[in-house]
Design a protein around this motif. Sequence first.
Motif, mmCIF file in Angstrom:
data_model
loop_
_atom_site.group_PDB
_atom_site.id
_atom_site.type_symbol
_atom_site.label_atom_id
_atom_site.label_comp_id
_atom_site.label_asym_id
_atom_site.label_seq_id
_atom_site.Cartn_x
_atom_site.Cartn_y
_atom_site.Cartn_z
ATOM 1 N N ALA A 193 35.707 65.223 -45.657
ATOM 2 C CA ALA A 193 35.987 63.967 -44.946
ATOM 3 C C ALA A 193 35.571 64.095 -43.478
ATOM 4 O O ALA A 193 35.492 65.195 -42.927
ATOM 5 C CB ALA A 193 37.465 63.620 -45.050
ATOM 6 N N SER A 194 35.347 62.939 -42.856
ATOM 7 C CA SER A 194 34.924 62.941 -41.455
ATOM 8 C C SER A 194 36.135 62.912 -40.521
ATOM 9 O O SER A 194 37.262 62.610 -40.936
ATOM 10 C CB SER A 194 34.059 61.712 -41.178
ATOM 11 N N VAL A 195 35.872 63.190 -39.257
ATOM 12 C CA VAL A 195 36.903 63.077 -38.229
ATOM 13 C C VAL A 195 37.425 61.635 -38.178
ATOM 14 O O VAL A 195 38.628 61.399 -38.027
ATOM 15 C CB VAL A 195 36.339 63.530 -36.860
ATOM 16 N N GLY A 196 36.525 60.665 -38.323
ATOM 17 C CA GLY A 196 36.945 59.260 -38.338
ATOM 18 C C GLY A 196 37.921 58.972 -39.469
ATOM 19 O O GLY A 196 38.928 58.273 -39.281
ATOM 20 N N ALA A 197 37.656 59.530 -40.644
ATOM 21 C CA ALA A 197 38.557 59.336 -41.789
ATOM 22 C C ALA A 197 39.914 59.995 -41.523
ATOM 23 O O ALA A 197 40.962 59.477 -41.917
ATOM 24 C CB ALA A 197 37.917 59.915 -43.047
ATOM 25 N N LEU A 198 39.876 61.135 -40.861
ATOM 26 C CA LEU A 198 41.135 61.804 -40.499
ATOM 27 C C LEU A 198 41.972 60.905 -39.590
ATOM 28 O O LEU A 198 43.188 60.768 -39.773
ATOM 29 C CB LEU A 198 40.835 63.136 -39.792
ATOM 30 N N LEU A 199 41.319 60.280 -38.617
ATOM 31 C CA LEU A 199 42.057 59.430 -37.677
ATOM 32 C C LEU A 199 42.696 58.234 -38.393
ATOM 33 O O LEU A 199 43.838 57.874 -38.110
ATOM 34 C CB LEU A 199 41.116 58.955 -36.556
ATOM 35 N N VAL A 200 41.960 57.657 -39.335
ATOM 36 C CA VAL A 200 42.515 56.542 -40.111
ATOM 37 C C VAL A 200 43.739 57.012 -40.895
ATOM 38 O O VAL A 200 44.790 56.368 -40.910
ATOM 39 C CB VAL A 200 41.439 55.955 -41.051
ATOM 40 N N LYS A 201 43.604 58.178 -41.524
ATOM 41 C CA LYS A 201 44.703 58.718 -42.327
ATOM 42 C C LYS A 201 45.930 59.023 -41.455
ATOM 43 O O LYS A 201 47.073 58.759 -41.842
ATOM 44 C CB LYS A 201 44.218 60.002 -43.021
ATOM 45 N N LEU A 202 45.677 59.561 -40.285
ATOM 46 C CA LEU A 202 46.789 59.882 -39.383
ATOM 47 C C LEU A 202 47.516 58.610 -38.945
ATOM 48 O O LEU A 202 48.743 58.566 -38.877
ATOM 49 C CB LEU A 202 46.274 60.635 -38.145
ATOM 50 N N GLU A 203 46.742 57.559 -38.659
ATOM 51 C CA GLU A 203 47.353 56.307 -38.214
ATOM 52 C C GLU A 203 48.243 55.720 -39.321
ATOM 53 O O GLU A 203 49.334 55.225 -39.043
ATOM 54 C CB GLU A 203 46.246 55.319 -37.827
ATOM 55 N N GLU A 204 47.765 55.818 -40.571
ATOM 56 C CA GLU A 204 48.555 55.308 -41.701
ATOM 57 C C GLU A 204 49.817 56.145 -41.915
ATOM 58 O O GLU A 204 50.883 55.619 -42.193
ATOM 59 C CB GLU A 204 47.730 55.395 -42.999
ATOM 60 N N SER A 205 49.664 57.443 -41.790
ATOM 61 C CA SER A 205 50.742 58.347 -42.196
ATOM 62 C C SER A 205 51.793 58.551 -41.117
ATOM 63 O O SER A 205 52.927 58.900 -41.409
ATOM 64 C CB SER A 205 50.162 59.716 -42.586
#
Lengths: 85, 135
Positions: free
Chosen positions: A32-44
């Motif tokens: 996964a990309s850093v961008g995907a990580l940021l999205v996941k962090l915002e959700e979680s």
Amino acid sequence: MATSMQIGVRVFAILKERLGREELRVELPEGASVGALLVKLEESFPALGPYLERCMVSVNQNYEAKGAVIREGDEVALLPPVSGG
Amino acid sequence: MYRVTKDPIWVEEIEAWVKEPSAGAVVTFDGIVRNNAEGRAVRFLEYEAYPEMAEKCLGEIGEEVKRKWHLNKVAMVHRIGRLAIGESSIVISVSAPHRADAFAACQYAMDRVKESVPIWKKECFEEGAHWVNID
């Protein structure tokens, strides 16, 4: 079938205080990309909300842009704007 | 010498380390905890670091200034933890054959620290505290 990976994200300073912990665990697809990580962090972790946009991500102790890829076992951290000196 | 430390910084030790017989100039920046910020009285500061990455970044800045200017040695030490008014939070010391290189490299290195090294400062007032640049 895409496999997933567990990533530990170290947090510091204001993020550590607001979340009450030093590491956040998230599950992401392998590569996964850093961008995907940021999205996941915002959700979680909604408590990150006010800060996330101004944070940087480091992978293996290098600042990385949103397109960079994360691999299982990488050392990942979420860094608020620095204020040393 | 690129270091993040919880211990007090001794400027004299760092300057002794950068001094060399071929260096005609030593310029040192000594960053001191000030008793006020934005018009408020500061009681003390707390610094936190991502220590492994911070030391790596200090080393990268040190190597960068060595490429840009003619220098002998570069030392960069940042303290973390709780610091009292008047204590040193950061010391950068640069030795060079001539003063112009030492002055320029020292200033540039300090500016780069402010931009990119993962260290965070919390200003603690009589009432309340905040993390600088975000809180």
